[in-house]
Scaffold this active site. Sequence first.
Site, PDB file in Angstrom:
ATOM      1  N   GLU A   1       0.821  -1.210   0.000  1.00  0.00           N
ATOM      2  CA  GLU A   1       0.000   0.000   0.000  1.00  0.00           C
ATOM      3  C   GLU A   1       0.855   1.261   0.000  1.00  0.00           C
ATOM      4  OE1 GLU A   1      -2.008   3.301   2.081  1.00  0.00           O
ATOM      5  OE2 GLU A   1      -0.502   1.970   2.956  1.00  0.00           O
TER       6      GLU A   1
ATOM      7  N   GLN B   1      -2.812   5.857  17.639  1.00  0.00           N
ATOM      8  CA  GLN B   1      -2.654   4.457  17.248  1.00  0.00           C
ATOM      9  C   GLN B   1      -1.196   4.065  17.047  1.00  0.00           C
ATOM     10  OE1 GLN B   1      -5.335   3.667  13.979  1.00  0.00           O
ATOM     11  NE2 GLN B   1      -7.025   3.356  15.392  1.00  0.00           N
TER      12      GLN B   1
ATOM     13  N   HIS C   1     -12.019  -0.878   7.417  1.00  0.00           N
ATOM     14  CA  HIS C   1     -11.079  -0.033   8.168  1.00  0.00           C
ATOM     15  C   HIS C   1     -10.749  -0.670   9.521  1.00  0.00           C
ATOM     16  CE1 HIS C   1     -11.774   2.843   5.060  1.00  0.00           C
ATOM     17  NE2 HIS C   1     -13.039   3.017   5.395  1.00  0.00           N
ATOM     18  N   LEU C   2     -11.759  -1.216  10.178  1.00  0.00           N
ATOM     19  CA  LEU C   2     -11.544  -1.851  11.478  1.00  0.00           C
ATOM     20  C   LEU C   2     -10.668  -3.094  11.341  1.00  0.00           C
ATOM     21  CD1 LEU C   2     -12.129  -1.945  14.491  1.00  0.00           C
ATOM     22  CD2 LEU C   2     -14.257  -3.159  13.987  1.00  0.00           C
TER      23      LEU C   2
ATOM     24  N   ASP D   1      -8.142  -3.586   9.480  1.00  0.00           N
ATOM     25  CA  ASP D   1      -6.751  -3.151   9.477  1.00  0.00           C
ATOM     26  C   ASP D   1      -6.259  -2.853  10.889  1.00  0.00           C
ATOM     27  OD1 ASP D   1      -4.319  -2.208   8.253  1.00  0.00           O
ATOM     28  OD2 ASP D   1      -5.031  -0.179   8.577  1.00  0.00           O
TER      29      ASP D   1
ATOM     30  N   HIS E   1      -4.343  -2.003   2.077  1.00  0.00           N
ATOM     31  CA  HIS E   1      -3.859  -1.417   3.335  1.00  0.00           C
ATOM     32  C   HIS E   1      -3.705  -2.507   4.388  1.00  0.00           C
ATOM     33  CE1 HIS E   1      -3.576   1.744   6.442  1.00  0.00           C
ATOM     34  NE2 HIS E   1      -3.439   2.590   5.443  1.00  0.00           N
TER      35      HIS E   1
END
Length: 345
Positions: A16, A106, A287-288, A290, A312
Amino acid sequence: MQAPKDAIVIDGSEGEGGGQILRTSLALSLITGRPFHLVKLRARRHKPGLLRQHLTAVRAATSVGAAKVQGDALGSQELVFQPGPVKHGDYSFSVGSAGSVTLVLQTVIWPLLHAPGTSNLSFEGGTHNPMAPPFEFIAEVFLPLLRRMGAQVQANLDRVGFYPAGGGRFTAKVTGGEPLQPLHWHDRGQVVRRQARAIYANLPKSIADRELRAVQNLLGWERSELRAIEVESAGPGNALLLSVEFEHGSELFSAFGEKRISAEQVAARVVKELGEHLGSEAPVGPHLADQLLIPLALAGGGSFRSHALTQHTLTNMEIVGRFLPVKFEVTDAPAGTRRVAVAPR
């Protein structure tokens, strides 16, 4: 740059090719004590190298981990990071722009959860940035899952910071030292609660009203499930958040207002994303998925069911495996979903 002989060499143009490679490397370097040498940093981006939010993540990791670093400058496409011992304390991190501060969290949350002690953290910058999870995603979706895994972490929003003005602020309290427990999440259960929130600052309320009306027309949600929320912010901004709480967890999808993009287009964009999720039967959105990789890897096991995995996520799997002795097994699951499992390597 001179890197230690035992440094892990990472090509930032692989997969990515974005900032997640940097954030994962910083976090896991601090946990494992292994230095790394990152080259071609964010090479696949329109503006390669370190932007302000990435530089803030590097300096945040350097602060909490007493690290030595080379290449920590705006625009740098090469970085050498040598971790030291993680130290808890009171820390303040400011991006100095609308760059995402949820992504800075994060970066440092994993080493702080891993090491014994309590830290009070303050983040200033963009809390609602189109290129990152908004604060509500962190507070309502991500952190509850971490708490299910045994993490002690809380976050509170003090001030919204929209792109491009920034100026947002949130605080977090992280207590580490307890090992994370594996999470297995394959079924979401029935819908418990739905909510559409149109957040706006320094803009006419009619924009939020139009977005919510479009959501109602497209999804058939009740008026009681729609909220227009005016907030104070350094500059104008608008975010439309659609959240669904299920019996076994929550998901949230967002879209952001832009110049020359109508309120109805903003609504259609996020409704489409939510519709794809609801139609998939998967409890975990793209998204979660990842963001669950690092905690499950640190727990040494776990699994979840998600959509088709993004580039990603696949890239993040590769970077996690460079630092930790785990492997990710991806297999087909019912209704066109994918099962992701973490196991010792």
